[in-house]
Design a protein around this motif. Structure first.
Motif, PDB file in Angstrom:
ATOM      1  N   SER A 138       0.780  -1.351   0.010  1.00  0.00           N
ATOM      2  CA  SER A 138       0.012   0.070   0.167  1.00  0.00           C
ATOM      3  C   SER A 138       0.925   1.180   0.083  1.00  0.00           C
ATOM      4  CB  SER A 138      -0.867  -0.052   1.163  1.00  0.00           C
ATOM      5  OG  SER A 138      -0.168   0.359   2.201  1.00  0.00           O
ATOM      6  N   GLY A 139       0.220   2.217  -0.597  1.00  0.00           N
ATOM      7  CA  GLY A 139       0.592   3.797  -0.231  1.00  0.00           C
ATOM      8  C   GLY A 139       0.188   4.008   1.179  1.00  0.00           C
ATOM      9  N   ILE A 140       0.824   5.059   1.917  1.00  0.00           N
ATOM     10  CA  ILE A 140       0.266   5.424   3.130  1.00  0.00           C
ATOM     11  C   ILE A 140       0.045   6.912   3.018  1.00  0.00           C
ATOM     12  CG2 ILE A 140       0.901   6.019   5.505  1.00  0.00           C
ATOM     13  CD1 ILE A 140       3.090   3.702   5.193  1.00  0.00           C
ATOM     14  N   GLY A 141      -1.342   7.136   3.266  1.00  0.00           N
ATOM     15  CA  GLY A 141      -1.899   8.567   3.275  1.00  0.00           C
ATOM     16  C   GLY A 141      -1.770   9.265   4.719  1.00  0.00           C
ATOM     17  N   SER A 142      -2.852   9.935   5.047  1.00  0.00           N
ATOM     18  CA  SER A 142      -2.904  10.789   6.371  1.00  0.00           C
ATOM     19  C   SER A 142      -2.632   9.571   7.523  1.00  0.00           C
ATOM     20  CB  SER A 142      -3.966  11.736   6.224  1.00  0.00           C
ATOM     21  OG  SER A 142      -4.235  12.397   5.323  1.00  0.00           O
ATOM     22  N   TYR A 143      -2.177   9.886   8.609  1.00  0.00           N
ATOM     23  CA  TYR A 143      -1.884   9.113   9.622  1.00  0.00           C
ATOM     24  C   TYR A 143      -1.780   9.897  11.019  1.00  0.00           C
ATOM     25  CZ  TYR A 143       3.008   9.746   8.966  1.00  0.00           C
ATOM     26  OH  TYR A 143       4.220  10.132   9.059  1.00  0.00           O
ATOM     27  N   ILE A 182      -5.287  10.337  -1.521  1.00  0.00           N
ATOM     28  CA  ILE A 182      -5.235   8.951  -1.148  1.00  0.00           C
ATOM     29  C   ILE A 182      -3.786   8.532  -1.870  1.00  0.00           C
ATOM     30  CG2 ILE A 182      -5.946   6.778  -1.058  1.00  0.00           C
ATOM     31  CD1 ILE A 182      -8.882   7.867  -0.999  1.00  0.00           C
ATOM     32  N   ILE A 183      -2.843   8.157  -1.175  1.00  0.00           N
ATOM     33  CA  ILE A 183      -1.581   7.655  -1.925  1.00  0.00           C
ATOM     34  C   ILE A 183      -1.630   6.231  -2.340  1.00  0.00           C
ATOM     35  CG2 ILE A 183       1.071   7.712  -1.753  1.00  0.00           C
ATOM     36  CD1 ILE A 183      -0.268  10.451  -1.554  1.00  0.00           C
ATOM     37  N   THR A 184      -1.426   5.873  -3.315  1.00  0.00           N
ATOM     38  CA  THR A 184      -1.392   4.151  -4.087  1.00  0.00           C
ATOM     39  C   THR A 184      -0.340   4.230  -4.802  1.00  0.00           C
ATOM     40  OG1 THR A 184      -2.392   4.634  -6.121  1.00  0.00           O
ATOM     41  CG2 THR A 184      -3.889   4.615  -4.422  1.00  0.00           C
ATOM     42  N   ARG A 198       1.119   7.208  -6.649  1.00  0.00           N
ATOM     43  CA  ARG A 198       0.226   8.368  -7.155  1.00  0.00           C
ATOM     44  C   ARG A 198      -0.833   8.850  -6.123  1.00  0.00           C
ATOM     45  NH1 ARG A 198      -1.747   4.959 -12.306  1.00  0.00           N
ATOM     46  NH2 ARG A 198      -2.589   7.016 -13.228  1.00  0.00           N
ATOM     47  N   ALA A 199      -1.412   9.938  -6.471  1.00  0.00           N
ATOM     48  CA  ALA A 199      -2.202  10.724  -5.223  1.00  0.00           C
ATOM     49  C   ALA A 199      -3.709  10.681  -5.909  1.00  0.00           C
ATOM     50  CB  ALA A 199      -1.738  11.880  -4.732  1.00  0.00           C
ATOM     51  N   TRP A 200      -4.790  10.337  -5.392  1.00  0.00           N
ATOM     52  CA  TRP A 200      -6.245  10.613  -5.881  1.00  0.00           C
ATOM     53  C   TRP A 200      -6.921  11.363  -4.928  1.00  0.00           C
ATOM     54  CZ3 TRP A 200      -6.203   8.131 -10.497  1.00  0.00           C
ATOM     55  CH2 TRP A 200      -5.346   7.249 -10.777  1.00  0.00           C
ATOM     56  N   PRO A 201      -7.992  12.141  -5.302  1.00  0.00           N
ATOM     57  CA  PRO A 201      -8.883  12.546  -4.342  1.00  0.00           C
ATOM     58  C   PRO A 201      -9.659  11.671  -3.675  1.00  0.00           C
ATOM     59  CG  PRO A 201      -9.737  12.830  -6.596  1.00  0.00           C
ATOM     60  CD  PRO A 201      -8.356  12.193  -6.837  1.00  0.00           C
ATOM     61  N   GLY A 202     -10.019  12.353  -2.419  1.00  0.00           N
ATOM     62  CA  GLY A 202     -10.680  11.253  -1.551  1.00  0.00           C
ATOM     63  C   GLY A 202     -12.265  11.469  -1.885  1.00  0.00           C
ATOM     64  N   ALA A 203     -12.505  10.967  -3.129  1.00  0.00           N
ATOM     65  CA  ALA A 203     -13.959  10.846  -3.559  1.00  0.00           C
ATOM     66  C   ALA A 203     -14.940   9.859  -2.808  1.00  0.00           C
ATOM     67  CB  ALA A 203     -13.986  10.874  -5.089  1.00  0.00           C
ATOM     68  N   ALA A 204     -16.358  10.175  -3.208  1.00  0.00           N
ATOM     69  CA  ALA A 204     -17.381   8.926  -2.497  1.00  0.00           C
ATOM     70  C   ALA A 204     -17.028   7.794  -3.274  1.00  0.00           C
ATOM     71  CB  ALA A 204     -18.759   9.718  -2.738  1.00  0.00           C
ATOM     72  N   GLY A 205     -17.262   6.726  -2.646  1.00  0.00           N
ATOM     73  CA  GLY A 205     -17.448   5.424  -3.057  1.00  0.00           C
ATOM     74  C   GLY A 205     -17.986   4.563  -2.171  1.00  0.00           C
ATOM     75  N   ASP A 206     -18.114   3.315  -2.426  1.00  0.00           N
ATOM     76  CA  ASP A 206     -18.852   2.300  -1.888  1.00  0.00           C
ATOM     77  C   ASP A 206     -18.084   1.929  -0.420  1.00  0.00           C
ATOM     78  OD1 ASP A 206     -20.950   2.105  -3.545  1.00  0.00           O
ATOM     79  OD2 ASP A 206     -19.877   0.419  -4.937  1.00  0.00           O
ATOM     80  N   LEU A 207     -18.812   2.019   0.712  1.00  0.00           N
ATOM     81  CA  LEU A 207     -18.048   1.654   1.991  1.00  0.00           C
ATOM     82  C   LEU A 207     -18.549   0.253   2.535  1.00  0.00           C
ATOM     83  CD1 LEU A 207     -18.754   4.929   3.938  1.00  0.00           C
ATOM     84  CD2 LEU A 207     -16.625   4.188   2.962  1.00  0.00           C
ATOM     85  N   TYR A 248      -9.875   1.242  -9.883  1.00  0.00           N
ATOM     86  CA  TYR A 248     -10.357   1.579  -8.535  1.00  0.00           C
ATOM     87  C   TYR A 248      -9.247   1.875  -7.748  1.00  0.00           C
ATOM     88  CZ  TYR A 248     -14.740  -0.288 -10.694  1.00  0.00           C
ATOM     89  OH  TYR A 248     -15.842  -0.565 -11.184  1.00  0.00           O
ATOM     90  N   VAL A 249      -9.599   2.858  -6.928  1.00  0.00           N
ATOM     91  CA  VAL A 249      -8.585   2.979  -5.693  1.00  0.00           C
ATOM     92  C   VAL A 249      -9.229   2.448  -4.459  1.00  0.00           C
ATOM     93  CG1 VAL A 249      -7.885   4.639  -3.666  1.00  0.00           C
ATOM     94  CG2 VAL A 249      -7.690   5.149  -6.353  1.00  0.00           C
ATOM     95  N   LEU A 250      -8.634   1.473  -3.817  1.00  0.00           N
ATOM     96  CA  LEU A 250      -9.206   0.826  -2.759  1.00  0.00           C
ATOM     97  C   LEU A 250      -8.570   1.486  -1.293  1.00  0.00           C
ATOM     98  CD1 LEU A 250      -8.786  -2.893  -3.361  1.00  0.00           C
ATOM     99  CD2 LEU A 250     -10.954  -1.210  -3.993  1.00  0.00           C
ATOM    100  N   ASN A 251      -9.330   2.180  -0.775  1.00  0.00           N
ATOM    101  CA  ASN A 251      -8.897   3.159   0.545  1.00  0.00           C
ATOM    102  C   ASN A 251      -9.268   2.475   1.745  1.00  0.00           C
ATOM    103  OD1 ASN A 251      -9.602   6.209   1.983  1.00  0.00           O
ATOM    104  ND2 ASN A 251      -7.779   5.006   1.810  1.00  0.00           N
ATOM    105  N   LEU A 252      -8.081   1.967   2.520  1.00  0.00           N
ATOM    106  CA  LEU A 252      -8.379   1.184   3.671  1.00  0.00           C
ATOM    107  C   LEU A 252      -7.948   2.057   4.825  1.00  0.00           C
ATOM    108  CD1 LEU A 252      -9.051  -1.589   4.982  1.00  0.00           C
ATOM    109  CD2 LEU A 252      -6.884  -2.135   4.776  1.00  0.00           C
ATOM    110  N   PHE A 253      -9.023   2.343   5.722  1.00  0.00           N
ATOM    111  CA  PHE A 253      -8.659   3.039   6.944  1.00  0.00           C
ATOM    112  C   PHE A 253      -8.861   2.081   8.343  1.00  0.00           C
ATOM    113  CE2 PHE A 253     -10.286   5.578  10.509  1.00  0.00           C
ATOM    114  CZ  PHE A 253      -9.349   6.371  10.643  1.00  0.00           C
ATOM    115  N   ALA A 254      -7.786   2.300   9.188  1.00  0.00           N
ATOM    116  CA  ALA A 254      -7.429   1.245  10.215  1.00  0.00           C
ATOM    117  C   ALA A 254      -7.338   2.423  11.351  1.00  0.00           C
ATOM    118  CB  ALA A 254      -6.531   0.315   9.948  1.00  0.00           C
TER     119      ALA A 254
END
Length: 213
Positions: free
Chosen positions: A62-67, A85-87, A134-143, A163-169
């Motif tokens: 993964s890329g690592i975004g905000s934390y 979102i970093i991918t 790469r960096a992508w905007p945090g757009a709406a998506g299926d949760l 698709y961007v898969l944004n995983l928040f933990a």
């Protein structure tokens, strides 16, 4: 003669005294570096380790975004906001229906785990960040709410596209982190229609008009 001898002894005594003074200085040693007033020692790097996506034997880091991450052993914490979102730079090719399995580094399971699936195109990229990311905007998506495990798994069914898969933990002891993955569902090749060779079902010479027994 005696006067010259006394003069020589006096010169020698002066040289001996000067030599003793010089010897007291000892060998030349470079001074130890000192911390400048107002400066602080550099803090250890505090950053969440990446997660891993597994699909049909393929792996993507993964890329690592905000934390906001802390190191309980060092007693330090750090928060960082990323631009989007970093991918990884290159998407992982996946089928339309696939099982996505995530690997998280902390040994204990998270207290919160959410996956957001965002359809994107190359035009959506914020800015090429270089260095394979790469960096992508945090757009709406299926949760999707995932099991609170170290290696959660979910089955996804996606139409062709990227698709961007944004995983928040979030962990109680460590903090929280946003992980980004990039996958692409390729269009399935359309099967060509079977070709039919046109052949007459009668023999013109035998069964054609004008034929008599």
């Amino acid at each position: 003669m005696m006067r010259d001898l006394i003069r020589g002894v006096g010169v020698l005594a002066v040289l001996v005294v000067l030599g003793g003074l010089l010897c007291q200085c000892g060998p030349s040693v470079a001074p130890e570096p000192t911390v400048q007033p107002g400066s602080t020692p550099s803090a250890p790097e505090v950053k969440p380790p990446p997660a891993v996506l597994e699909v049909d034997g393929q792996e993507q880091i993964s890329g690592i975004g905000s934390y906001c991450w802390s190191d309980p052993e060092e007693g330090v914490a750090l928060c960082a906001d990323m631009l989007g979102i970093i991918t990884p730079e290159n998407p992982m090719e996946v089928p339309a229906t696939f099982a996505a399995r995530f690997q998280l580094s902390p040994e204990e399971g998270p207290g919160e785990l959410v996956l957001r699936v965002i359809p994107v195109s190359a035009e959506d990229e914020i800015l090429p960040s270089g260095e394979g990311w790469r960096a992508w905007p945090g757009a709406a998506g299926d949760l999707y709410t995932l099991p609170l495990e170290r290696a959660p798994e979910i089955e996804l069914n996606l139409v062709p596209g990227m698709y961007v898969l944004n995983l928040f933990a979030r962990w109680e002891d460590w903090g929280d982190a946003s992980y980004g993955f990039l996958v692409e569902v390729l269009k399935t090749a359309e099967k060509p229609l079977p070709t039919v060779s046109e052949q007459p079902i009668v023999n013109a010479e035998v069964d054609g008009p004008g034929h008599f027994e």
